[in-house]
Design a protein around this motif. Structure first.
Motif, PDB file in Angstrom:
ATOM      1  N   GLY A  10       0.834  -1.204   0.000  1.00 40.86           N
ATOM      2  CA  GLY A  10       0.000   0.000   0.000  1.00 40.86           C
ATOM      3  C   GLY A  10       0.865   1.250   0.000  1.00 40.86           C
ATOM      4  N   THR A  15      -0.283   6.713   4.318  1.00 42.61           N
ATOM      5  CA  THR A  15       0.570   6.141   5.375  1.00 42.61           C
ATOM      6  C   THR A  15       1.765   5.432   4.732  1.00 42.61           C
ATOM      7  N   THR A  81      -9.166  -4.906   4.432  1.00 45.54           N
ATOM      8  CA  THR A  81      -8.454  -5.552   3.310  1.00 45.54           C
ATOM      9  C   THR A  81      -7.101  -6.126   3.759  1.00 45.54           C
ATOM     10  N   SER A 319       0.772   6.987  12.642  1.00 43.41           N
ATOM     11  CA  SER A 319       0.822   5.798  11.766  1.00 43.41           C
ATOM     12  C   SER A 319       2.275   5.441  11.414  1.00 43.41           C
TER      13      SER A 319
HETATM   14  N1  LIG Z   1      -4.262   8.362   6.993  1.00 44.10           N
HETATM   15  C1  LIG Z   1      -4.013   8.335   8.292  1.00 44.10           C
HETATM   16  O1  LIG Z   1      -3.778   9.365   8.937  1.00 44.10           O
HETATM   17  C2  LIG Z   1      -4.032   7.033   9.017  1.00 44.10           C
HETATM   18  C3  LIG Z   1      -4.453   5.863   8.435  1.00 44.10           C
HETATM   19  N2  LIG Z   1      -4.433   4.691   9.123  1.00 44.10           N
HETATM   20  C4  LIG Z   1      -4.850   3.457   8.490  1.00 44.10           C
HETATM   21  O2  LIG Z   1      -3.831   3.021   7.594  1.00 44.10           O
HETATM   22  C5  LIG Z   1      -4.406   2.352   6.472  1.00 44.10           C
HETATM   23  C6  LIG Z   1      -3.983   3.075   5.193  1.00 44.10           C
HETATM   24  O3  LIG Z   1      -4.478   4.399   5.256  1.00 44.10           O
HETATM   25  P1  LIG Z   1      -4.086   5.490   4.165  1.00 44.10           P
HETATM   26  O4  LIG Z   1      -2.675   5.327   3.806  1.00 44.10           O
HETATM   27  O5  LIG Z   1      -4.566   6.776   4.691  1.00 44.10           O
HETATM   28  O6  LIG Z   1      -5.012   5.016   2.949  1.00 44.10           O
HETATM   29  P2  LIG Z   1      -4.897   5.417   1.405  1.00 44.10           P
HETATM   30  O7  LIG Z   1      -6.260   5.330   0.870  1.00 44.10           O
HETATM   31  O8  LIG Z   1      -4.142   6.677   1.270  1.00 44.10           O
HETATM   32  O9  LIG Z   1      -4.008   4.232   0.790  1.00 44.10           O
HETATM   33  C7  LIG Z   1      -4.483   2.922   0.690  1.00 44.10           C
HETATM   34  C8  LIG Z   1      -3.480   2.044  -0.020  1.00 44.10           C
HETATM   35  O10 LIG Z   1      -4.013   0.715  -0.132  1.00 44.10           O
HETATM   36  C9  LIG Z   1      -4.038   0.322  -1.504  1.00 44.10           C
HETATM   37  N3  LIG Z   1      -5.291  -0.434  -1.721  1.00 44.10           N
HETATM   38  C10 LIG Z   1      -6.540   0.066  -1.685  1.00 44.10           C
HETATM   39  N4  LIG Z   1      -7.466  -0.920  -1.888  1.00 44.10           N
HETATM   40  C11 LIG Z   1      -6.763  -2.051  -2.033  1.00 44.10           C
HETATM   41  C12 LIG Z   1      -7.120  -3.393  -2.261  1.00 44.10           C
HETATM   42  N5  LIG Z   1      -8.394  -3.802  -2.377  1.00 44.10           N
HETATM   43  N6  LIG Z   1      -6.117  -4.311  -2.364  1.00 44.10           N
HETATM   44  C13 LIG Z   1      -4.809  -3.934  -2.268  1.00 44.10           C
HETATM   45  N7  LIG Z   1      -4.431  -2.661  -2.060  1.00 44.10           N
HETATM   46  C14 LIG Z   1      -5.386  -1.739  -1.934  1.00 44.10           C
HETATM   47  C15 LIG Z   1      -4.010   1.600  -2.306  1.00 44.10           C
HETATM   48  O11 LIG Z   1      -3.479   1.326  -3.578  1.00 44.10           O
HETATM   49  P3  LIG Z   1      -3.814   2.205  -4.892  1.00 44.10           P
HETATM   50  O12 LIG Z   1      -3.841   3.634  -4.450  1.00 44.10           O
HETATM   51  O13 LIG Z   1      -2.660   1.923  -5.799  1.00 44.10           O
HETATM   52  O14 LIG Z   1      -5.106   1.717  -5.403  1.00 44.10           O
HETATM   53  C16 LIG Z   1      -3.120   2.476  -1.426  1.00 44.10           C
HETATM   54  O15 LIG Z   1      -1.769   2.144  -1.645  1.00 44.10           O
HETATM   55  C17 LIG Z   1      -5.918   2.392   6.680  1.00 44.10           C
HETATM   56  O16 LIG Z   1      -6.327   1.193   7.251  1.00 44.10           O
HETATM   57  C18 LIG Z   1      -6.097   3.572   7.612  1.00 44.10           C
HETATM   58  O17 LIG Z   1      -7.265   3.503   8.297  1.00 44.10           O
HETATM   59  C19 LIG Z   1      -3.958   4.651  10.406  1.00 44.10           C
HETATM   60  C20 LIG Z   1      -3.533   5.768  11.046  1.00 44.10           C
HETATM   61  C21 LIG Z   1      -3.551   7.056  10.410  1.00 44.10           C
END
Ligand SMILES: NC(=O)C1=CN([C@@H]2O[C@H](COP(=O)(O)OP(=O)(O)OC[C@H]3O[C@@H](n4cnc5c(N)ncnc54)[C@H](OP(=O)(O)O)[C@@H]3O)[C@@H](O)[C@H]2O)C=CC1
Ligand SMILES: CC(=O)N[C@@H](CCC(=O)OP(=O)(O)O)C(=O)O
Length: 346
Positions: A10, A15, A81, A319
């Motif tokens: 991801g 993050t 996921t 994070s």
């Molecule tokens: N943002 C924040 O401040 C914080 C977030 N979190 C948690 O961390 C996690 C990530 O958050 P964040 O980075 O903000 O999220 P983003 O939406 O910014 O990023 C999500 C990532 O996951 C990938 N992805 C999405 N759907 C799928 C799938 N079905 N299969 C495989 N890869 C997938 C995306 O790939 P692509 O873009 O290439 O499709 C992207 O790289 C979440 O669970 C969030 O709740 C925890 C603390 C703080």
């Protein structure tokens, strides 16, 4: 010493990319694998121009990754996921998950708040909650660390020492929280468009946010009795940063000064947790870009109550930074390695 090869699942998210930003300057890490979903096949420089000067692997799909030489994986996937992806990873990998998938210890509570049965309960039972300052010893020996949510990190760092010391009533907590928009992730959503979120302050998840059971789980563990908290988050028009104001009832004649003394004692040797200097209110500006948490304690005008303010950067201590702090512990490295960034002010 050889650098430890890491992967980021991801890496095209907020993050994941902040993890890459920090990992690139970490003397003990080599970034070996970066995965994405819709962005797979692209260079990181295309997706994140601020990382363009770094020599980074191209983003690939999870199933294309060669994990054989990798030792640790950070996972920044949307909640619900991660579990199916982490379940399939080779067992030699240590995993630091930034999603919510492995935080809740009770499968029924997970199902209620995340709307589906957990798909990796065998891993869940051994996962360690990655609030570093409170679970350090367990993190050192864990294979899977579930990093806390950004709001729970800010709230629990303030409240846990006070609950443990018996200074505040854990059954009467009101938590008012505010987050920058990056907290909502990078994918397109109507409520975070500039016209919808760019100039206003909006509550959301009122009396229904999934960080409530996470905060309750940890306060209950610290206090010994099941509690319910009042938690209200708000979206605030800034890119990163989070500030939580908790209102609590003091117990047994305790004062705000007793709370300050308990926090100072609890965190005196911690590299990332500080009390706001005398006369200063905690502000997101003082922690932006750093792994720090700033705390402030204030006597309420309402007798017997106290106001507790904590602030952090949701993408660092909330994070990616805390994830690296946990990685350092899991690999026997100095806990602050790669996390020495001073806050970006102004
Ligand atoms: N943002 C924040 O401040 C914080 C977030 N979190 C948690 O961390 C996690 C990530 O958050 P964040 O980075 O903000 O999220 P983003 O939406 O910014 O990023 C999500 C990532 O996951 C990938 N992805 C999405 N759907 C799928 C799938 N079905 N299969 C495989 N890869 C997938 C995306 O790939 P692509 O873009 O290439 O499709 C992207 O790289 C979440 O669970 C969030 O709740 C925890 C603390 C703080
Ligand atoms: C502003 C905003 O939307 N913030 C996110 C919190 C991000 C986070 O820490 O959430 P996880 O539990 O998913 O890891 C939210 O309220 O869902």
């Amino acid at each position: 010493m050889a650098r430890i090869k890491i992967g980021v699942i991801g890496a095209s998210g907020y993050t994941g990319s902040d993890l890459v930003r920090l990992a690139a300057c970490h003397p003990g890490m080599e970034i070996a694998v970066l995965t994405a979903n819709s962005h797979a096949g692209k260079a990181m420089a295309e997706v994140f121009p601020h990382l363009a000067h770094l020599k980074l692997p191209t983003l690939i799909k999870n199933e294309e990754a060669d994990w054989s030489k990798v030792e640790a994986v950070f996972c920044g996937l949307p909640h619900a996921t991660s579990q199916a992806v982490i379940r399939e990873l080779p067992k030699h990998l240590k995993v630091i998950d930034m999603s919510a998938d492995f935080r809740l210890r009770d499968a029924a509570v997970y199902e209620k708040w995340y709307g589906g049965a957990h798909q990796a309960l065998d891993l869940q039972k051994d996962a360690v909650y990655g609030l570093t300052e409170h679970y350090r010893d367990d993190i050192k020996t864990a294979r899977l660390v579930a990093c806390p949510g950004c709001y729970p990190t800010a709230v629990l760092i303030m409240l846990l020492p006070l609950v443990k010391a018996g200074l505040i009533d854990a059954s009467d907590l009101i938590i008012d929280a505010k987050s920058g928009v990056s907290g909502a992730g990078r994918s397109l959503k109507q409520n975070v468009l500039f016209c919808e979120a760019g100039e206003g302050l909006s509550p959301y998840g009122v009396a229904s946010h999934r960080h409530s059971p996470e905060i309750e789980q940890e306060i209950s563990r610290a206090g010994g009795a099941q509690v319910i908290v009042n938690f209200t988050p708000h979206l605030i028009p800034m890119s990163r940063g989070e500030l939580c104001t908790s209102y609590a009832k003091l117990k047994g004649g305790a004062t705000a000064a007793d709370c300050v003394a308990a926090l100072e004692k609890h965190y005196k040797d911690e590299p990332f947790v500080f009390m706001a200097p005398k006369g200063v209110m905690p502000s997101t500006q003082y922690v932006r870009g750093s792994n720090n948490v700033m705390l402030g304690v204030y006597a309420d005008r309402v007798p017997g109550r106290v106001i507790l303010i904590s602030t952090l950067d949701n993408l660092v201590k909330g994070s990616a930074g805390q994830a690296i702090q946990n990685f350092n512990l899991m690999f026997g490295l100095p806990e602050s390695q790669g996390l020495e960034q001073v806050a970006l002010f102004p």
